[in-house]
Design a protein around this motif. Sequence first.
Motif, mmCIF file in Angstrom:
data_model
loop_
_atom_site.group_PDB
_atom_site.id
_atom_site.type_symbol
_atom_site.label_atom_id
_atom_site.label_comp_id
_atom_site.label_asym_id
_atom_site.label_seq_id
_atom_site.Cartn_x
_atom_site.Cartn_y
_atom_site.Cartn_z
ATOM 1 N N MET A 263 -6.729 3.999 3.470
ATOM 2 C CA MET A 263 -7.015 3.139 2.325
ATOM 3 C C MET A 263 -7.937 2.001 2.740
ATOM 4 O O MET A 263 -7.733 1.363 3.774
ATOM 5 N N LEU A 264 -8.949 1.765 1.923
ATOM 6 C CA LEU A 264 -9.862 0.653 2.108
ATOM 7 C C LEU A 264 -9.459 -0.448 1.131
ATOM 8 O O LEU A 264 -9.453 -0.241 -0.080
ATOM 9 N N THR A 265 -9.113 -1.622 1.661
ATOM 10 C CA THR A 265 -8.699 -2.728 0.790
ATOM 11 C C THR A 265 -9.867 -3.660 0.509
ATOM 12 O O THR A 265 -10.832 -3.705 1.270
ATOM 13 N N SER A 266 -9.753 -4.413 -0.579
ATOM 14 C CA SER A 266 -10.810 -5.348 -0.983
ATOM 15 C C SER A 266 -12.168 -4.671 -0.896
ATOM 16 O O SER A 266 -13.129 -5.188 -0.314
ATOM 17 N N VAL A 267 -12.254 -3.501 -1.500
ATOM 18 C CA VAL A 267 -13.395 -2.608 -1.275
ATOM 19 C C VAL A 267 -14.673 -3.079 -1.963
ATOM 20 O O VAL A 267 -15.778 -2.739 -1.547
ATOM 21 N N GLY A 268 -14.550 -3.870 -3.018
ATOM 22 C CA GLY A 268 -15.733 -4.454 -3.651
ATOM 23 C C GLY A 268 -16.773 -3.442 -4.085
ATOM 24 O O GLY A 268 -16.468 -2.461 -4.744
ATOM 25 N N ARG A 269 -18.036 -3.655 -3.632
ATOM 26 C CA ARG A 269 -19.152 -2.801 -4.047
ATOM 27 C C ARG A 269 -19.560 -1.797 -2.967
ATOM 28 O O ARG A 269 -20.598 -1.154 -3.087
ATOM 29 N N ARG A 270 -18.742 -1.661 -1.936
ATOM 30 C CA ARG A 270 -19.172 -0.854 -0.780
ATOM 31 C C ARG A 270 -18.913 0.639 -0.985
ATOM 32 O O ARG A 270 -18.174 1.275 -0.228
ATOM 33 N N ALA A 271 -19.537 1.188 -1.980
ATOM 34 C CA ALA A 271 -19.362 2.612 -2.302
ATOM 35 C C ALA A 271 -19.817 3.511 -1.160
ATOM 36 O O ALA A 271 -19.250 4.580 -0.933
ATOM 37 N N TYR A 272 -20.838 3.077 -0.423
ATOM 38 C CA TYR A 272 -21.369 3.905 0.668
ATOM 39 C C TYR A 272 -20.310 4.161 1.737
ATOM 40 O O TYR A 272 -20.270 5.230 2.341
ATOM 41 N N LEU A 273 -19.420 3.174 1.969
ATOM 42 C CA LEU A 273 -18.378 3.374 2.974
ATOM 43 C C LEU A 273 -17.343 4.395 2.501
ATOM 44 O O LEU A 273 -16.815 5.176 3.301
ATOM 45 N N VAL A 274 -17.051 4.370 1.216
ATOM 46 C CA VAL A 274 -16.140 5.377 0.657
ATOM 47 C C VAL A 274 -16.733 6.769 0.876
ATOM 48 O O VAL A 274 -16.048 7.706 1.297
ATOM 49 N N LYS A 275 -18.026 6.911 0.628
ATOM 50 C CA LYS A 275 -18.700 8.199 0.803
ATOM 51 C C LYS A 275 -18.656 8.631 2.268
ATOM 52 O O LYS A 275 -18.454 9.811 2.567
ATOM 53 N N TYR A 276 -18.858 7.683 3.200
ATOM 54 C CA TYR A 276 -18.827 8.014 4.627
ATOM 55 C C TYR A 276 -17.463 8.587 5.016
ATOM 56 O O TYR A 276 -17.366 9.606 5.709
ATOM 57 N N PHE A 277 -16.394 7.909 4.596
ATOM 58 C CA PHE A 277 -15.053 8.360 4.956
ATOM 59 C C PHE A 277 -14.733 9.711 4.323
ATOM 60 O O PHE A 277 -14.102 10.569 4.953
ATOM 61 N N LYS A 278 -15.156 9.906 3.096
ATOM 62 C CA LYS A 278 -14.918 11.194 2.435
ATOM 63 C C LYS A 278 -15.652 12.315 3.169
ATOM 64 O O LYS A 278 -15.126 13.428 3.327
ATOM 65 N N GLU A 279 -16.853 12.029 3.626
ATOM 66 C CA GLU A 279 -17.641 13.030 4.340
ATOM 67 C C GLU A 279 -16.957 13.424 5.653
ATOM 68 O O GLU A 279 -16.904 14.604 6.008
ATOM 69 N N ASN B 67 -11.764 18.070 3.647
ATOM 70 C CA ASN B 67 -10.544 18.473 2.943
ATOM 71 C C ASN B 67 -9.279 18.119 3.713
ATOM 72 O O ASN B 67 -8.183 18.570 3.356
ATOM 73 N N ASP B 68 -9.439 17.313 4.773
ATOM 74 C CA ASP B 68 -8.293 17.005 5.627
ATOM 75 C C ASP B 68 -7.585 15.706 5.258
ATOM 76 O O ASP B 68 -6.699 15.251 5.986
ATOM 77 N N GLY B 69 -7.971 15.087 4.181
ATOM 78 C CA GLY B 69 -7.311 13.847 3.788
ATOM 79 C C GLY B 69 -7.953 13.239 2.567
ATOM 80 O O GLY B 69 -8.934 13.762 2.027
ATOM 81 N N LYS B 70 -7.372 12.131 2.115
ATOM 82 C CA LYS B 70 -7.877 11.438 0.935
ATOM 83 C C LYS B 70 -8.312 10.022 1.295
ATOM 84 O O LYS B 70 -7.774 9.412 2.220
ATOM 85 N N VAL B 71 -9.272 9.531 0.537
ATOM 86 C CA VAL B 71 -9.691 8.140 0.666
ATOM 87 C C VAL B 71 -9.139 7.361 -0.531
ATOM 88 O O VAL B 71 -9.473 7.648 -1.680
ATOM 89 N N PHE B 72 -8.279 6.383 -0.241
ATOM 90 C CA PHE B 72 -7.721 5.501 -1.259
ATOM 91 C C PHE B 72 -8.487 4.181 -1.213
ATOM 92 O O PHE B 72 -8.904 3.748 -0.132
ATOM 93 N N VAL B 73 -8.652 3.554 -2.348
ATOM 94 C CA VAL B 73 -9.261 2.224 -2.374
ATOM 95 C C VAL B 73 -8.449 1.302 -3.268
ATOM 96 O O VAL B 73 -7.805 1.754 -4.222
ATOM 97 N N CYS B 74 -8.490 0.010 -2.938
ATOM 98 C CA CYS B 74 -7.883 -0.976 -3.839
ATOM 99 C C CYS B 74 -8.794 -2.182 -3.941
ATOM 100 O O CYS B 74 -9.547 -2.498 -3.011
ATOM 101 N N ASN B 75 -8.731 -2.826 -5.084
ATOM 102 C CA ASN B 75 -9.546 -3.997 -5.360
ATOM 103 C C ASN B 75 -8.873 -4.769 -6.485
ATOM 104 O O ASN B 75 -8.213 -4.176 -7.341
#
Length: 229
Positions: A1-17, A21-29
């Motif tokens: 999980m990425l906390t206080s994720v704000g506008r950093r969509a690129y980091l979400v994409k990096y982790f998903k990449e 299929n081996d896990g999920k990316v959670f975010v909170c804001n």
Amino acid sequence: MLTSVGRRAYLVKYFKEVLGNDGKVFVCNSDDKSITFKYADEKVISPLIYDSNYILFLLEYCKENRIDIVISLFDIDLLMLAKHKKQFEKIGTKVIVSDPIIIEVCNDKWKTYKFLIDNGFHAPMSFLDMNEVIEKISERKLSYPVVVKPRYGCGSISVAIAYDEEDLRYLTKKANEDIANSYLKYESAVTNDKVIYQECLIGQEYGADIINDLNGETQNVIIRKKLAM
């Protein structure tokens, strides 16, 4: 999980990449308008960092969703998470964050200055008292321009350069107002000295990104010439 994720969509994409299929990316804001909500596998609106329920909310959410790792994307979040790191470990969640004492030195520019001087590093002259700055200039021990900025600050909020005493007084007033009207007021509340004054160094600026492993052992250092911000 990425906390206080704000506008950093690129980091979400990096982790998903990387996870595939081996896990999920959670975010909170705390703001539901975060663009990252569009790209994460799961999303949740959290309380504000300094809300009394913030850590409890995260603990319950991580436990319920069996989250392995928590990474904050916001400087202000780091100290809060570091102070409760062991509580997360008890539920099987590892928080990737330094120890509180390290974060306190990094978040407080005065402590950063003292740390550098005490450990033999060169650092720009720094002051917490505007009148001391004026006195040092009159004694020719310091000269304009002088950098004026929040002692606890990030994101270049209210960072400015004073070229004379009139600037210095105005920018001090403005910095205090900016602190009082932003999230910087929370960390700044621990002291009356909310503004720091620093010798303005003229020259090429460089940034150093230090990459450590999870045991704090340095793996690489990337030096960048700063052309623009």
